[in-house]
Enzyme design. Sequence first.
Site, PDB file in Angstrom:
ATOM      1  N   GLY A  23       1.143  -1.290  -0.061  1.00 29.78           N
ATOM      2  CA  GLY A  23      -0.142   0.075  -0.051  1.00 29.78           C
ATOM      3  C   GLY A  23       0.695   1.177   0.011  1.00 29.78           C
ATOM      4  O   GLY A  23       2.114   1.256  -0.153  1.00 29.78           O
ATOM      5  N   GLU A  27       4.243   5.808  -8.048  1.00 30.47           N
ATOM      6  CA  GLU A  27       4.283   5.608  -9.695  1.00 30.47           C
ATOM      7  C   GLU A  27       4.819   4.266  -9.864  1.00 30.47           C
ATOM      8  O   GLU A  27       4.721   3.672 -10.876  1.00 30.47           O
ATOM      9  CB  GLU A  27       4.877   6.608 -10.077  1.00 30.47           C
ATOM     10  N   HIS A  29       4.480   1.311  -8.085  1.00 34.40           N
ATOM     11  CA  HIS A  29       3.485   0.388  -8.118  1.00 34.40           C
ATOM     12  C   HIS A  29       2.581   0.450  -9.236  1.00 34.40           C
ATOM     13  O   HIS A  29       2.254  -0.521  -9.792  1.00 34.40           O
ATOM     14  CB  HIS A  29       2.642   0.617  -6.921  1.00 34.40           C
ATOM     15  N   GLY A 139       8.965  -4.807  -8.679  1.00 34.68           N
ATOM     16  CA  GLY A 139       9.754  -3.611  -9.277  1.00 34.68           C
ATOM     17  C   GLY A 139      11.282  -4.238  -8.943  1.00 34.68           C
ATOM     18  O   GLY A 139      11.819  -4.972  -8.310  1.00 34.68           O
ATOM     19  N   GLN A 145      15.106  -8.649  -3.381  1.00 35.81           N
ATOM     20  CA  GLN A 145      13.818  -9.334  -3.213  1.00 35.81           C
ATOM     21  C   GLN A 145      13.344 -10.063  -4.675  1.00 35.81           C
ATOM     22  O   GLN A 145      12.782 -11.066  -4.568  1.00 35.81           O
ATOM     23  CB  GLN A 145      12.527  -8.204  -2.938  1.00 35.81           C
ATOM     24  N   SER A 178       7.589   4.131  -0.463  1.00 41.27           N
ATOM     25  CA  SER A 178       6.822   4.633  -0.029  1.00 41.27           C
ATOM     26  C   SER A 178       7.160   5.482   1.281  1.00 41.27           C
ATOM     27  O   SER A 178       6.674   6.551   1.827  1.00 41.27           O
ATOM     28  CB  SER A 178       5.655   3.562   0.467  1.00 41.27           C
TER      29      SER A 178
HETATM   30  O1  PAF Z   1       7.955  -5.142  -2.029  1.00 42.09           O
HETATM   31  C1  PAF Z   1       6.823  -5.190  -1.417  1.00 42.09           C
HETATM   32  O2  PAF Z   1       6.102  -3.985  -1.133  1.00 42.09           O
HETATM   33  C2  PAF Z   1       6.671  -6.115  -0.185  1.00 42.09           C
HETATM   34  O3  PAF Z   1       8.121  -6.579   0.032  1.00 42.09           O
HETATM   35  C3  PAF Z   1       5.960  -7.347  -0.945  1.00 42.09           C
HETATM   36  C4  PAF Z   1       6.329  -8.060  -2.154  1.00 42.09           C
HETATM   37  C5  PAF Z   1       4.335  -6.800  -1.078  1.00 42.09           C
HETATM   38  C6  PAF Z   1       5.682  -8.266   0.286  1.00 42.09           C
HETATM   39  O4  PAF Z   1       5.177  -8.031   1.493  1.00 42.09           O
END
Ligand code: PAF
Length: 292
Positions: A23, A27, A29, A139, A145, A178
């Site tokens: 949440g 931009e 996301h 991203g 990640q 964010s």
């Molecule tokens: O990148 C993120 O916002 C978080 O790490 C994710 C992938 C939503 C997992 O909570």
Amino acid sequence: MVTTTAEARGQARGVVGLVPTMGFLHEGHLSLMERSAAECDLTMATLYVNPLQFDDPADLARYPADHDRDLALAEACGVDLMVVPGPEEMFPSPPLTGVTVAGIGERLEGEFRPGHMTGVATVVTRLLAALQPDRAYFGRKDAQQLAVVTRVVRDLGFPVEVVGCPLVREVDGLALSSRNVLLGRRRSKALALSRGLMGAADRFDQGERRATALEAAVRSAVPDDALEYARLCEASTMTGATMAEGETVLVAAARFGPVRIIDNVCLVADRRGASADRGVRLGHPSLIYGSE
Ligand code: PAF
């Protein structure tokens, strides 16, 4: 449009795209959502602030949120189903099972934020199992990640294509996150991280391949007391690289007051040539700062 994971799965049709988020959309996301909407028959986005990936309760408590704004933005980007699972739906009791990706998830962020990568891999595994998308969009700002999720999908055999999408920067180069709204007056200092990485990318373009020199370009821009790491890594394993050859990523993390930011540039050098991927830049202030 707001639904649980079970309801969302029941409404799946055709090629399903998933955009997992926590949440307070920006931009970056929105670019994932737009891409999924363009490539898939149905796009689901999740909004779940995953407590498992926060090593610091204060960081979790201050994580920015604006659900109404998020829902409106997601809808405008073509998201069909906004999945907002409650804690009882995701983890009715604290999970005893964690997904740890040996090596890839243990370095860098794994070192500086103990448990973080396992928390991410566990929640993403949970979402993939519940929602069964055909494509999942992440991203490149979170390079580690992306490497971890790619490996989870491969090792556990999820029938999903992991799609890595461009890192998005603010007008002045700060990688969108964010958390940037929490920087306040420290924002100008925080720009040092992206400035250092851009300097390293320029040196790469001029032919520099040594990790020591590329990492030094970041170190020279960011004060020692702020920088946590600047490391050149092989992109899929996140193991340290001594030379920027093949597909590498120069990753860096720094802390400005209570706010920690990460950023990277992807450096590729092979027989076909060399290119530094600095991401894309917005031409206007990010919507996270509101309309003021
Ligand atoms: O990148 C993120 O916002 C978080 O790490 C994710 C992938 C939503 C997992 O909570």
